[in-house]
Structures are given as C-alpha cells and as structure tokens.
Design an enzyme around this catalytic site. Structure first.
Site, PDB file in Angstrom:
ATOM      1  N   TYR A 103      14.079 -33.845 -19.059  1.00  0.00           N
ATOM      2  CA  TYR A 103      12.616 -33.778 -19.098  1.00  0.00           C
ATOM      3  C   TYR A 103      12.018 -34.023 -17.723  1.00  0.00           C
ATOM      4  O   TYR A 103      12.692 -34.539 -16.829  1.00  0.00           O
ATOM      5  CB  TYR A 103      12.041 -34.785 -20.103  1.00  0.00           C
ATOM      6  CG  TYR A 103      12.209 -36.230 -19.696  1.00  0.00           C
ATOM      7  CD1 TYR A 103      11.261 -36.853 -18.862  1.00  0.00           C
ATOM      8  CD2 TYR A 103      13.297 -36.978 -20.118  1.00  0.00           C
ATOM      9  CE1 TYR A 103      11.428 -38.172 -18.471  1.00  0.00           C
ATOM     10  CE2 TYR A 103      13.466 -38.289 -19.735  1.00  0.00           C
ATOM     11  CZ  TYR A 103      12.528 -38.886 -18.900  1.00  0.00           C
ATOM     12  OH  TYR A 103      12.683 -40.184 -18.498  1.00  0.00           O
TER      13      TYR A 103
ATOM     14  N   SER B 133      15.936 -42.092 -14.695  1.00  0.00           N
ATOM     15  CA  SER B 133      14.699 -41.385 -14.409  1.00  0.00           C
ATOM     16  C   SER B 133      14.538 -41.368 -12.889  1.00  0.00           C
ATOM     17  O   SER B 133      14.471 -42.417 -12.257  1.00  0.00           O
ATOM     18  CB  SER B 133      13.513 -42.100 -15.063  1.00  0.00           C
ATOM     19  OG  SER B 133      12.326 -41.433 -14.717  1.00  0.00           O
TER      20      SER B 133
ATOM     21  N   HIS C 162      -4.399 -44.127  -2.124  1.00  0.00           N
ATOM     22  CA  HIS C 162      -4.450 -44.763  -3.446  1.00  0.00           C
ATOM     23  C   HIS C 162      -5.453 -44.052  -4.345  1.00  0.00           C
ATOM     24  O   HIS C 162      -5.157 -43.703  -5.486  1.00  0.00           O
ATOM     25  CB  HIS C 162      -4.831 -46.239  -3.270  1.00  0.00           C
ATOM     26  CG  HIS C 162      -4.962 -46.980  -4.570  1.00  0.00           C
ATOM     27  ND1 HIS C 162      -6.172 -47.138  -5.215  1.00  0.00           N
ATOM     28  CD2 HIS C 162      -4.034 -47.581  -5.358  1.00  0.00           C
ATOM     29  CE1 HIS C 162      -5.982 -47.820  -6.332  1.00  0.00           C
ATOM     30  NE2 HIS C 162      -4.686 -48.101  -6.445  1.00  0.00           N
TER      31      HIS C 162
ATOM     32  N   ARG D 143      -3.175  -1.551  -6.677  1.00  0.00           N
ATOM     33  CA  ARG D 143      -2.321  -2.733  -6.566  1.00  0.00           C
ATOM     34  C   ARG D 143      -2.669  -3.694  -7.703  1.00  0.00           C
ATOM     35  O   ARG D 143      -3.748  -3.559  -8.314  1.00  0.00           O
ATOM     36  CB  ARG D 143      -2.496  -3.417  -5.214  1.00  0.00           C
ATOM     37  CG  ARG D 143      -3.905  -3.853  -4.958  1.00  0.00           C
ATOM     38  CD  ARG D 143      -4.086  -4.352  -3.537  1.00  0.00           C
ATOM     39  NE  ARG D 143      -5.508  -4.527  -3.246  1.00  0.00           N
ATOM     40  CZ  ARG D 143      -5.991  -4.754  -2.052  1.00  0.00           C
ATOM     41  NH1 ARG D 143      -5.197  -4.816  -1.014  1.00  0.00           N
ATOM     42  NH2 ARG D 143      -7.295  -4.905  -1.869  1.00  0.00           N
TER      43      ARG D 143
ATOM     44  N   LYS E 233       0.839  -1.199   0.000  1.00  0.00           N
ATOM     45  CA  LYS E 233       0.000   0.000   0.000  1.00  0.00           C
ATOM     46  C   LYS E 233       0.879   1.255   0.000  1.00  0.00           C
ATOM     47  O   LYS E 233       0.707   2.159  -0.832  1.00  0.00           O
ATOM     48  CB  LYS E 233      -0.918  -0.026   1.232  1.00  0.00           C
ATOM     49  CG  LYS E 233      -1.941   1.105   1.258  1.00  0.00           C
ATOM     50  CD  LYS E 233      -2.632   1.225   2.612  1.00  0.00           C
ATOM     51  CE  LYS E 233      -3.530   0.048   2.939  1.00  0.00           C
ATOM     52  NZ  LYS E 233      -4.917   0.234   2.452  1.00  0.00           N
TER      53      LYS E 233
ATOM     54  N   MET F 158      -5.108  -7.547   9.246  1.00  0.00           N
ATOM     55  CA  MET F 158      -4.575  -6.649  10.278  1.00  0.00           C
ATOM     56  C   MET F 158      -5.487  -5.444  10.447  1.00  0.00           C
ATOM     57  O   MET F 158      -6.519  -5.327   9.789  1.00  0.00           O
ATOM     58  CB  MET F 158      -3.153  -6.244   9.899  1.00  0.00           C
ATOM     59  CG  MET F 158      -2.187  -7.417  10.076  1.00  0.00           C
ATOM     60  SD  MET F 158      -0.562  -7.037   9.488  1.00  0.00           S
ATOM     61  CE  MET F 158      -0.894  -6.669   7.783  1.00  0.00           C
TER      62      MET F 158
ATOM     63  N   ARG G 179      -3.273   2.798   8.923  1.00  0.00           N
ATOM     64  CA  ARG G 179      -3.542   1.497   8.288  1.00  0.00           C
ATOM     65  C   ARG G 179      -2.277   0.657   8.200  1.00  0.00           C
ATOM     66  O   ARG G 179      -1.198   1.192   7.978  1.00  0.00           O
ATOM     67  CB  ARG G 179      -4.009   1.691   6.841  1.00  0.00           C
ATOM     68  CG  ARG G 179      -5.352   2.288   6.672  1.00  0.00           C
ATOM     69  CD  ARG G 179      -5.564   2.464   5.164  1.00  0.00           C
ATOM     70  NE  ARG G 179      -6.399   3.595   4.886  1.00  0.00           N
ATOM     71  CZ  ARG G 179      -7.687   3.471   4.510  1.00  0.00           C
ATOM     72  NH1 ARG G 179      -8.228   2.295   4.354  1.00  0.00           N
ATOM     73  NH2 ARG G 179      -8.397   4.550   4.276  1.00  0.00           N
TER      74      ARG G 179
ATOM     75  N   CYS H 127      10.154 -38.758 -12.869  1.00  0.00           N
ATOM     76  CA  CYS H 127       8.824 -39.299 -13.141  1.00  0.00           C
ATOM     77  C   CYS H 127       8.013 -39.459 -11.872  1.00  0.00           C
ATOM     78  O   CYS H 127       7.046 -40.183 -11.855  1.00  0.00           O
ATOM     79  CB  CYS H 127       8.938 -40.627 -13.881  1.00  0.00           C
ATOM     80  SG  CYS H 127       9.759 -41.903 -12.923  1.00  0.00           S
TER      81      CYS H 127
ATOM     82  N   GLY I 298      -7.808  -7.856   5.264  1.00  0.00           N
ATOM     83  CA  GLY I 298      -8.622  -8.010   6.464  1.00  0.00           C
ATOM     84  C   GLY I 298      -7.916  -8.640   7.636  1.00  0.00           C
ATOM     85  O   GLY I 298      -8.495  -8.870   8.695  1.00  0.00           O
TER      86      GLY I 298
END
Lengths: 897, 897
Positions: free
Chosen positions: B865, B778, B470, B354, B27, B108, B97, B845, B106
């Site tokens: 990858y 991998s 699972h 903002r 702010k 603080m 503020r 993977c 909201g």
C-alpha cells in the site's frame, strides 16, 4: 550416546587438552595439558561449560545423570589419590573453582578445603599429625563456604557518628578471638583458639540460615558446584563480561581438584610467577611466594610475599624443579606463562598456567626476542602484540614511580600525558608558547577557532563535551593528550583561575594531565618519553613486510604530516583545508568572503586567502615528497566560520566595517536546523564555485613550484559530500579547468587525480555511476556512520551510552565500523565502484582508519589504504598485518567466537 | 544505405505516419497521418528531428547531402502543386514551421509566405489577380523573416520620462504609414500604402544588417530552415523544456509546406477548434474563426474571432466538410482533437490536428463519455486522466468569472482557495471559529503549537518558509489552502494588521487565498466547490477495479480520517501521535512530563495525557471501523514541545511552578545540533519507556472498549526511527507486555501487529534482520530521503532550487522518490524483509505516497500500500491504476522517452 560432561585429570594423564578451552575453561584445559606433560598437578576433574549453559537454558536444571557422573569421577579421584572423600581415614579434601574460557579474575567464586566436617577433621589430624593446621583449614572452609555457598552476606551497620558501614560477621568473631588470645595475626592463633573460632562460626551460620552447617561432604560438594555455576550470573561477573565483551553464553566450567596445602608449616608455601618480566618483557623468571600460606593469603596482601629468587635459597631443589617446569611450559606453549604453584611439605604442585598478561612494552620485547630465540616465527610474533596496545608506547606517560596529587578526573579523551602552565584562551596559549613556555589549555569547550592554541599546548582540558567532542577529536588527531568533560572544574575566566574540588589553580600554575586515565594532577609530574626504535621498530618492520593495506594519515599541517611520516605514514589520506581557514589573520579574509553579497566581492576576499593556502600546501607537499596527498576541498557550512557570541559579533562588525545588524542578519541566514545535513561540502562548491577554484589554484601553484625544483608531488583533489554523480561532474569540470590553466601558465605537468568522499548512503548506493567520474573513492566513515544511522555524533550523548551499556548496540559505531550496516554500504560502494572503473583506488579516512577491527574489515573488503591520525599510524600498520595473518585463521576464530 | 532525413506528404499519400512523432514531431506526424486519411492538407515535406540533433551534435553542421534532398523534395512539391518555387509564373510559396515531439506552443519560430521576391510577387498577382493580397503577403513575409531569420530585434529606447521601452521598428514604420493613409487597421491599407511599406521595410533591413533583403527563394528557404533549427536552443525554448521536463535531445523537426491563404478575401479565412469543449468536456464542436485572415491574426488578438457556429451560416458547405473531417479525426485518433484549418477561396485545408489539452473536469468527462460511446475502453479512459490533475477537482477554486483584486503573491504551497477573516494567532483563530466565523490565519511562520488554529482556518498565509515549510506540509496534509513565504507581507502583531504592497489589512477583514496560484486577494471572492460524484466517481471506480496497491491515508485526527474515508482511503497508514500532544491543555501535561527528573514524576504526568490520547484513538478507530490503523509512537525530539521565546518560557515557568533558570537549563540540555539525527523516535522510547507504554495503553484501552461494542479494530503499532534490530526488540518486548495486560484486564482479544518505520539507511540495509521482529514495514520516505542524501529538508532552500534549475538533480527528491538512490534502498529493504518474513506487509507513508511517479514506483517494487494525505488519496488511487496499465506498455514508453 550419552553426552560427556566431565573430564578427568590425574594418574599421569588427562581427558582434556589445552585446545579445549571452550569446553573446559582456561584453567581446566591448561591443568589437563600440564597433566599430560607429566608436570605434577593435583588430580581432579572438570565439569564442562556446557553444563553451565544447559543449567541456565533449562531454567536452572542440570543435565540428567550429571551427579552420577560426578560421583563416578569422585570415586576415580579417590582411587588415584588413595584417599576417601568424607572418611575419617585418609580423607580427601577438594577445591571447587570456576574457570571460564576467558580469564575473569576474582569475578566468580571458589571454595577450598571442601570435604571437612567433624569426622574428616579427625582423619586430617591423624594424617598430618598437625591439629592446628587441620583446624585452621576447617575455619577457612567454613568462612568461605558460608560466604560463597550459603550466601551469608556482610551486614550493614550504623557507626556511632551515623555512617553506614558493612560488617563481615566472621571477621568480627575473628577479631574477638584474636583479642581474647592476644594474637596479632591469624597465624598467631593456637589450636584452642581455632577450635573456639570454629564453634562460634557454626553458631553464626545456624543463626543466619536457620540450619546447621552442612556436615555431609557430598552435600557440600553439590552445593559448592551449584554456587560456582550460579556465580557466572552474579552482578560483578555480568558487569565484567559487558566491560570486556565476553559473550554471556560462553559459561564457566567448574574444577574439582584435590587440595594441596601450602599452609602445612614451614616446609610448605605457595606462589605465583611469570616466565618473563610482564612489565618490561625481560627474559628473567619473575614472581613471588609466601611460606606456610594458601593462595588466598598471597592475594589478600596481609603478609608481604618474597621475591621468587629467595626460594632458591630456601628450597633449592624445589626452586630447581620450578625452573625446569616453567621452562618446559614456556617451551611448550611458546609464550610467556603466568603460573601458580603450591609446595606441600617440600613437594611442588602446579595449580595453573596461562598466557601471561603484559604491558605493551613487554609484549613487543617478548615477541621480538622469542623470534630471535627461535621459539616463534615472525607471524606469531606480530600477532602477539595487540595493535590497540601500541597506543601506550606512542605517547609520553606519567612515570609510574612519580608521586602525584590527583585533584580531579575527567574523560580520558586522548591518550598520553602533558605538563604545562595553565592558560584559558587560545591566544594566551600561543603567546606563552611563542616565549618557549609549555602550556595546558583549559576551556569550557573548544571550537575551531581554538585550533591554533590547541596546536601549541601540551594538553587540553575541557569542562564540557565527551569522547567525541571537538577537543577530543582534534586532540587525538594531533596526538596530544586531552582530558574532556571534567564537570568538577569551574572556570572563572575573569579571575583567570579554575576551581576544582576545593583547589584553586591560577593561570600560569603548573598542572599535569593524563589523557589515558583522565587524571588531572597538580604540579610538574615526571613523564616518560616514548621509545620508538629497537624492538618497536623491528616489529613494525615485520608488520610492514606482511600487510597489504597502505597506511596514510589525516594531517592538515606540515607538523602533523612530519609526525605521521616519522610514524611510517605513506601519504596523506585526508588534508582538511578548512582548518587552514582559521589560522591567524586569514579568518578575517574568510569572514569577509562570507559576508560578501556578490561573486566579485567574494573573489576579492578569496584572493587574499590564496597565497596563504598555497603556502600551507607547499609545506605539506615538501614533507610528503614522493607520496600522494589527498586534499579535501572546503567542507563545513559557512556559519562555522562566523563568530557566535554577542561581543565577538560586535568586534567583527567593527573590524569588517559593516553594521552589527547586517552581520547578524547574514549569520542568521546561514544558520541551519541540521548543519550536518545542510549547505556544506560540494553544495558550497557548487553554489560558490569561486571557493573551490581558489583552493585548486593554490594546490596547483604550490605543486608546480615544487615540481620545478624536482619534488615529486601527487595531489589528489577530493570533493566532499557528493550524493549525486552530477554534483561531481559539475564541480570536477570547473576544477580541471583551473588546474590546467595553472599548469599551462607555469609550464609544468603534474600527475593528479580528482575523486570524491563517499560519506552519504546515496553515494555508496550509486557508486557505479559516481565512479564514472571519480578517479578515487575515500570513505568518510564518520559522516557515513552519522547518515546511515541517522545519528548525530554531537547529540548522541543522551542515549548512545545507554545503548552500549544495554547492548542495544554491540559497539560504539563511531569507534569501530558498524560492519552490518555502514560496512555493507562500504562493501557495496567498493564493488559497484570497481565494477564501473577497474582498479579504482579506494581508501577510508574516517577516525575508524586507526581502529584495529575496522582496519581488518578494510583489508577484508579489499581497500587500497586506510588513513588515520598521525599517532594511530603504527596501530593501523600493525592491525593491517594482523588482518593478513588472521585471514588464514578465520575458520578457527569463527569456531571459538 | 543513405539515411532518410526528409518525409514527403501530398498527392494523396505521405511517407510519415502518426506514430512517427519522435522522428517527425507532433505536427509533421499528424499532417502525414491526415494526408493518408484523405483529408485535404497542403502538401509539403518534413525535415526530421534527427537533423536537428546531428546539427547540434556536430558543431552546427548539417548532415551531408541534406540540401540535395531538400531540393529533390522541393521539386516533388512543385510537381504535386503544378507550381514553381521562385518563378514568376504560378509561383510556389511555402511556410517553414518547427514541430517538436511535445507541443511547445510559441516557443520556436515560424516563417510564412516564403518564396516571395520582386519576381514571384508578380506571379502571385497574376495568379490571384489580387495585387493588394500579394503585397500584404509580401510585407508580412519581410516582417517575419527579418525578425526570425535575420535576427532584427526590437530596439531599446528611452521615453520622455526616462523609462526604457522596447520598440519594434517594423511597427513604427507601419504606424507611420497608417497615419499617412489615415488607416486604422492593417486591412485598411491600400496597395499603394503596402508598396511603400515594403520599400521602407527593405531600407530598414539594409540599415540593420548591412545587406539587401535576400531575394533568392532557395537562399530564403535555407536561411529559414536554419533559423527554425536554431530556435530549438533559444532561451525561451530552453526554459520551457526545463519547466516541462522535455529532454534537450528530442530536437525539433521542420515542416516545409505549401502556403494556403486565409487572407485572400471574404471567401477565405482561418480558424482553430476542439472536437469537444476543452474546459467542460461537453461533446460539442468548439472553436472560432476569422474571415480574411492568416493564422497569426487569430493568435494576435487584434480582431475578435467568431464562434465556429457562425461558419455554418457563412459557408455551410465548408462547415459541413469541417464537421465531417473533425468527426473523422476524433474517430480515428479516438481522442479529443485540437485542429487548425484555413479556407482559401472556399476550399478547406487542414493545417494541424493534435490531442487537445483540457482541464481536469473535461478530462474526466471526456474519458467517461468516450467509454459510453464505445470509442475507447475503460483502461484507455483511465490513462486519459492525469492523476496529478485531479488535485484541481478536490479543492474549492476561485470562480474564474469572479472579479478579483490581487494584492500580493506568495508560493502556491497547498492547493485550493479559502475565504475568511484575517487573524494573527492560533488562539484567535480558534476563538473566532468557535463562534462560527471563517478565518484565515496569517503568521510569520507556523510551528507545531499552531496546529489547532490551522485546523479551524479556511487557509493559511505565512511570510517565511518555502514549499516544504511546516505551514505548507501541514496544510497539504489537512487539504487546506496555503500561501507560504510571501515576503511582501509585513505583520504588525501589536497593531493587529498587516501591510502588503501599500495595502493595510486589519484583523477581522476578509481576504481570499488561492493556494494553487499563490494569489492573495482582498474581500470575499466567490469560490466553486468541488463535485466528486458523477463522472469523477465513475473514473475512480474503474481505477479501483484495476489497481493492485491499496491506498491508505496519513491522518492524525478523526476529521482528517473521515475526509480520507470519503476520498476512498482504505485505512490509516500513518497516525502521528505527537500532534495529539499539542492540542489544548494537554501540552501542559506533556511539558510537565518533559521537565520531570524522575521516572515516577514522568509517569504521573503521562497519566494525565493517557485519557486524552485514548479519547483521540477512539474517535479515529470509530471512523476507520473495519480498516487497519497504523499508529506511530512518539517521534519528535522532546525539545520541540518546549516553548522557545523568552516570554513563553517565563509564562510556562510560572505555570509549572519551576524557576525560569531550571526551565532554561532543561531546555538547553535538550537542545541539539542536529535534531533530525538526535534523541527522537525509538531512542526516546528506549530511554523513556514510560512514554511508549502510556501510548500503547491508550491505544489498547480505546480498541478494547470499541471492540466490546462490536467494532472491528486493527491497530498496527509502529516504532519509529529503528536503525538496529535490537532497538525494535527492546521496545517491542515492553509494548507487547502492556498490550497483553490491557487486553487481559478488559477481557477482549484484539488482533494487532507491531512493526516499524524504515526511514534510516541502516534499517533498509539490515531489513532481513529487522523483519525477524517487525510484522510490517512502512517506509518513511521523508526521513529516508533526508538521511540517504544527507540533506535536511529545512535547510535545503539555499541550494536545492539551484540544483533543480541547473539539472544537478533531475527532480526534487522530497517531491518524487529518488529512484536511483532512495528507491534502491527501498527495493533492498523490501527484498531483504520479505526474504526473512514471507508475506511481510510493506507500505510507504512519506509525502511521496501521493505523488504519481512515486506511486508507480511503489507498485513496480511490489508494495502492499501507499499512504498519503487525505486530499491526495484519489490521486494515489488513479496513479496506482495507471501503474498497472503502464506496466504492459513499458517497452513502448522506453522507446519514446
């Protein structure tokens, strides 16, 4: 330049030396050395191990020019001996023997009397004037050559009652001839009989191979050399190498040596001897001989050899030469020697000398006495005793003279022997033991609840479980003998008996266990108790002077602590507090704690355990006065403390005054898919901080009370299973608060440390972070091995043995530290830890702490101490000294290994 | 030099700037920036976040001289405004503020109208000529100050029927007054009423605090500043920070700003607006306002605000200025802005600007359109869309306009929404689905046997299990919605219904699941289908141009493979073959194989599975034509394939024609204490080589057949759970033989690779050795995390949530790669592997492959990858592009983070 493949020995000198074992094999190198020392050795030559390796590497092709070189050496041999190979005048006969770098007794092949055929036979008869001897040598040669070189195997045959037996066809013929000539022994056969034997043997060979027995001596030699090399890869040699960890690429040498004959009549003979007694180590010439015999006769055991002292009476001059030679050899090699000799017509020949194998007791005595004699220095003496061997000396053993009846055999899970009356429950063990009875606890398998019973038993026998089962691990920790996994045993708990291979053993009957062999024997067998003073104490003292690693023990009771102190432990490296949770009535309070739903209830139950834990610590601290004691806070998952069978659960529910349903529900909620990776260690300490708080309170109350009485207590509080620095931070903060409160209240200040186990890969990897909070590290190599390999020790039985057998893993990583993997992590942990905290105290406390190669590793990477079970303490002390001594020799080792 | 703690803004310039957010908060920095841009902002000053941090660090002591500096800035403010703080002539009122670096809406505290007392009140009345306004401001000030600064809390009170309710005492008084004056709204109260209200408020304050309401404005200011700083550590702020990962040491700034009043009558007002539509991204000014109101009134929602367009009618000049300002701001910040403004007597003031929060859809549209408008470049546009956000776009969602009846809430285990008829078994799911019905599978928990049913269901609901159960893992893999662990659901399988919170839902009834919220709704709720073309496709295309990491998918079926291809997957990184073992009738053959005692029997059973596996591979290869497919050979322990319940075992025994005893015995012999660390992966492949041989045969037969038809197949055979190079060697040798045989027989040559998972710490540590045999790596980060931490994912539920909540672990390591521990091992593995084999192909993977911070890590350490579940492919593509773009900004990030 052409590579040299063959090394000649004879005519007062040799091309080889004793330090060329890798190239010439043990036998070849020592024969060369003896030749150089001027000791009478039949001349010959050694074909090097390189030939063997090249042969197998190049698809069974020998190096170019090898046979030319052999012929050249053969010619040299003929010159040296003034004899002729293959001639009927002054024929030369040779032996062809294997000889690898490491001794592999009986594993590979040998051919004697090579060079004999119809023609040379005549020359031998002429030369010796002894036709019978000549034919006897001939028939022996044909038998041996046919088996070893021509590969004529024993035949399988059905007996009348349908069993399959193996028949040696040469023996069948021999038996026929003996029958025919009414002879009892081979030596009873006359020339005529031996001539017939030879003819029949030749027919057999022709029938079996389709060819005549080879007549040409050089052909014989070529075939024999080839057969010996081939024998390097016969099944029994491969198995032996696997068993003893001998590399496949060491290869064997082949020794071609002039034959001398111990069987040329009553002025000939052969024998083996040790320069000192290999069983006791006594400094006394020890051996035996047979007159009119070849070496194989001694081994075959048909005739009983005589003690070496008798030779003095029979042939005083020969005996005198022998004594002179053995003393020369011992002085030269500066170690006890195992020698072989042959007397041919009153002339003594040495066939072999090598370092003699010996028992642990002999090793210790010889080492110490040789120092006193000025033969070796202390360092050499220390290296002469293998640490692992000491295990034989630390436990009672079955008297080798005792007559025993072995009724079954299980796994040799924990060494030593034990005699006691059979009991089937831990309770019975404790009850009978309290009445002064010795007992053997026989169980399907043991669990932590059996600890009390195991502790009072003389030995433990289990039906299930392997070398790393609960029973095995705990028994080894206690130094108690254990035979595990004896599947032949069938327990009938109801009838209080067990059946095994047709025997029925009832509760209260005496049995004897041998945990070093796995044997189970009936009755009270006589045991020999260990003797730990004298030479043993001397060698340990020397080891202590040299070693740099400290040796602590893993002990959970004051009894174990005392045993370990007696064995020279310099503190406790791992005191597992959970074992204290099982003892006696306290398990009830532990269960009450686990079943509680609120912290308040848990604290109430813990308050009951507090005085007991405090008492335990006091006893242990008393024993360890002046030494550090590392106390590991509660580690196992809570589920381990709950009962498992339906009946036990019902009984507990009643006792705890909760419903069976609630108990089961709680028990189920604590069950885990992978308890090893579950809610345990500091994870418990974080979610139930009151448990650790009680334990630390007990430690400090105990320490403060003793400190007030002038004892020096050094507690080291160890937080288990830390993976992240924050776990240690969180726990440590709370524990320090409790410790401070106790010390303030009791107005004593105790020097203490808070540290952690490094038993998870993540802990080792982030050791730099963890060391900012930890005042010491202790590598828990059991769990670290499990997590690094992703390998549950409890479940590895289905594949780990296959892995070891097939060399997929070089060694069982739960026995010896896996240096490439787990070891790398340990190294990383030490380096990172010390980089973050200079002088960080670091030790290990897994079972590896008492295993020699692991101790050496710990020394190399600079640990401060190893901790092992009490009975491994002397082994670790000696191994630590070895590690120091081997350091200087690293290069030498790496070139021979 | 004295440190500067306070930054002034006003009089056409400011000491701060937009890039000083860390110091001034969002702010404060933006107010300063707006001031510098010449935009009308009420003047004031910002007390920096450093003050907050020093306050808490130094035991709640403010830096020396702070209050002097505040007074100096206050004097400057008085000068700038021509007003006087605490004076009755032209009194200055201020707001106080909070303003942190990250928005914490909201969380603080704020105090408005500060500076009012009896004296200044008169000045306000004089200045505004509006007594009612002045008293209204006064009563608001007292209410706010009392709550925020004086800490007068709501009171707890019992209602008549025994319920406890919280009572705001100021509201009670307000209600009394309203009643007395017959007023409905606050705005209906006249001056007289407000005066009474103020008096009653002051009495209340005196009663509650024992002191008079503070009159001295500077005292008020001091107290308010203190209260705002204190609010940084109130409970809700702490919780919020924990939830959003905001560091505790960022601190808040405090903004003291001249009050402007939107509630001074009908020419005043206040409003909030976005420069574009935050829900859709449409380029259209979007917002609302209230006339005669303060900001809090808009938030409170008592009066309904009007659309911003109405302002154009009401105050065209003001609207015009506002439009000019918002365009200026958007052009300046080059991003969509969220602004707050107040109109005081026709004069417009900006209170805040903002970056506006937006939905995923809006983020994508705004990013793409701003590029087209030339406002930002493609790189900036890519960074404007958070990868994780994309998840919202990839699944069907519940229409926000739909009326729904939520009957319970479980864990949001797999995102998206699903509508279907309730079924309770996998079989029923498959049967109904085959008839074209949509179903929701409702289970206690799922197991691998349910895969078929899960695959055809629209969504899965389970009673037990967490976010990594699972059901959750498989559903995420399938991109299917799942609500897990809904303990309120009570399944009665016998009656084919479930009860939940008083509702009874029978089999066949419609329900709707929202896997993004965990909501369970009755009936068929309207869903919105994802739209993946247009702007979405555009941003993904840009991301693909930039990213260096390839993105593959984890897919076990051709369906999943196709979904992943549609999402842009460039191959399969993990095809788990075990899932194929469960499907349909083949589980019978698998069980037959497991129950076999000999290799021959096993091969017979495997021969039945071969054609099915081959069929599976063919389907997958077809979809992946031209792309690599990594096939992991069988991994799970065999026990997983056997039935578990008594009934299932009996049924199977019957089917298999074996005795129940034998089946149980076999099952027991396969049971493991720690199956995660047990007989699985290549350990199975080594002890039962015939299994892997069958699988490789299936792969190559499939590949060869397709290759003959011109398809380009690139199989990569992956050996799981390798810990030692020899395991790979042993397995690879056998597999290559099978592959060669198939190719020879089919007369096709396929380019293929054999590589390994790196999922054990030991594999990473010895990666240099393993890479001599492995043609690719991998990283299986799921198992690698489990073993590195020694942490079973299935068992972590009892402590891991506590760990995360208490910041013992910064993040769930199963969600985001633990970079310090597991990440170090991965780095080590990559470096050692590539050192031994140049150009080694390396990927990951695990589930981490689709998590943005993990993808960034993979990019940084140079992987080739990542592979993730199909529905995470677009997220991984975008995250990979972010990783490249962030690389250049690393320094900037590290200074702000």
């Amino acid at each position: 330049m052409k590579k040299k493949y063959i090394y000649f020995f004879g005519s007062g000198g040799a091309e080889g030396r004793a330090d060329m074992k890798a190239l010439l094999g043990g036998k070849g190198a020592n024969i060369a050395e003896m030749t150089n020392l001027g000791i009478p050795v039949p001349p010959g030559f050694t074909i090097s191990t390189e030939v063997c390796n090249e042969y197998f590497k190049n698809n069974k092709k020998y190096p170019d020019g090898l046979w030319d070189e052999i012929e050249k050496n053969l010619a040299g041999l003929e010159d040296a001996m003034g004899k002729n190979f293959g001639s009927n005048s002054q024929p030369l006969l040779v032996s062809v023997r294997s000889g690898a770098r490491a001794s592999m007794p009986g594993m590979m092949d040998t051919v004697l009397n090579l060079g004999l055929n119809k023609n040379t036979l005549k020359g031998i008869i002429e030369m010796t004037g002894n036709e019978r001897f000549a034919y006897d040598a001939y028939r022996r040669f044909i038998t041996m050559f046919s088996g070893v070189v021509l590969g004529i195997k024993k035949k399988k045959k059905m007996t009348e009652n349908g069993h399959e037996v193996e028949i040696n066809q040469f023996e069948v013929i021999m038996d026929e001839i003996k029958k025919k000539y009414n002879a009892e022994l081979d030596t009873d056969l006359n020339v005529e009989a031996l001539k017939q034997l030879v003819e029949k043997y030749k027919v057999l060979v022709k029938n079996e191979t389709g060819k005549d027995f080879p007549e040409e001596p050089k052909e014989q030699l070529k075939m024999a050399v080839n057969a010996v090399f081939e024998s390097w890869n016969n099944q029994r040699a491969i198995t032996y190498r696997k068993l003893y960890g001998i590399p496949d690429n060491w290869g064997t040498a082949v020794n071609v040596q002039t034959m001398v004959f111990g069987n040329m009549g009553d002025t000939s003979g052969t024998g083996v001897a040790f320069t000192r007694n290999p069983a006791t180590g006594e400094k006394k010439f020890y051996g035996e001989f047979l007159m009119n015999a070849q070496g194989e006769d001694v081994v075959a055991g048909i005739r009983t050899p005589q003690s070496i002292e008798k030779l003095k009476e029979r042939m005083p001059e020969v005996y005198e030469s022998l004594v002179e030679i053995y003393q020369k050899l011992e002085n030269h090699y500066k170690d006890m020697q195992d020698i072989e000799f042959t007397i041919q017509d009153r002339k003594l020949y040495m066939l072999q000398t090598r370092t003699g194998k010996r028992t642990a007791a002999a090793a210790v005595r010889i080492a110490v006495e040789m120092v006193k004699e000025g033969l070796v220095d202390k360092k050499t003496a220390i290296l002469r005793v293998e640490p692992e061997q000491l295990d034989q000396l630390l436990h009672p053993t079955v008297d080798p003279k005792a007559k025993v009846e072995v009724i079954a055999r299980g796994l040799p899970a924990s060494p030593g022997a034990g005699v006691g009356k059979v009991v089937f429950t831990a309770e019975a063990a404790q009850e009978m033991s309290s009445k002064g009875e010795r007992v053997i606890l026989v169980r399907q398998e043991t669990s932590p609840e059996d600890i009390g019973g195991m502790n009072v038993a003389q030995g433990i026998l289990t039906v299930r479980g392997g070398m790393t089962s609960h029973a095995a691990v705990v028994a080894r920790g206690m130094g108690k003998c254990c035979v595990a996994g004896c599947k032949d045993v069938n327990i009938d708990e109801g009838k209080r008996l067990f059946k095994v291979n047709g025997n029925i053993i009832k509760e209260g009957e005496w049995i004897t266990l041998d945990g070093s062999t796995g044997n189970i024997m009936t009755g009270k067998v006589k045991l020999i108790q260990p003797e730990l003073s004298g030479n043993f104490a001397q060698i340990m003292k020397w080891a202590d002077e040299i070693r740099k690693l400290r040796v602590r023990t893993n002990a959970d009771t004051s009894h174990d602590a005392q045993v370990a102190r007696d064995f020279g432990a310099e503190g406790i490296g791992l005191c597992r507090t959970e074992h204290m949770f099982f003892e006696g009535k306290r398990i009830d309070a532990v269960r009450e704690m686990i079943l509680s739903d609120t912290e308040k209830e848990r604290r109430k139950a813990l308050a009951k355990i507090l005085p007991m834990q405090k008492g335990d610590f006091k006893e242990i601290f008393k024993v360890m006065d002046g030494y550090p004691v590392t106390i590991r806070l509660l580690d196992p998952p809570l589920h381990e403390f709950l009962p498992h069978t339906e009946e036990e659960i019902e009984a507990l529910a009643k006792e705890m005054n909760v419903s069976v349903e609630k108990l089961k529900e709680k028990s189920n909620s604590l069950k885990e898919f992978n308890p090893m990776l579950g809610h345990r260690g500091c994870r418990l300490g974080i979610t139930y901080p009151e448990i650790y708080e009680m334990q630390v309170q007990a430690v400090f109350e105990a320490a403060c009370e003793l400190a007030k009485k002038g004892k020096k207590i050094e507690p080291e509080i160890m937080i288990p299973l830390v993976g992240h620095i924050n776990e240690l931070k969180y726990t440590k903060e709370r524990l320090i608060k409790v410790a401070d409160e106790v010390m303030e209240k009791m107005e004593v200040n105790i020097k203490y440390m808070v540290g952690t186990m490094i038993e998870l890969p993540r802990a080792a990897i982030t050791a730099d972070k963890i060391a900012t909070e930890a005042e010491f590290f202790s590598f828990g190599t059991n769990d670290l091995t499990q997590t690094t390999f992703g390998l549950s020790r409890d479940d590895a039985g289905n594949f780990l043995p296959f892995y070891i057998e097939n060399k997929i893993l070089p060694k069982d990583p739960f026995v010896a530290i896996d240096q490439d993997g787990v070891g790398e992590l340990i190294k990383m942990g030490v380096e990172k830890g010390r980089a973050a905290r200079a002088g960080l105290k670091v030790g290990i406390c897994g079972e590896h702490g008492g295993e020699p190669s692991s101790v050496e590793f710990c020394h190399k990477i600079g640990l401060d101490y190893v901790s092992c079970s009490p009975f491994r303490v002397p082994i670790a002390r000696l191994a630590a000294a070895h590690a120091v001594l081997k350091e200087g020799k690293l290069e030498a080792i790496s070139t021979t290994a």
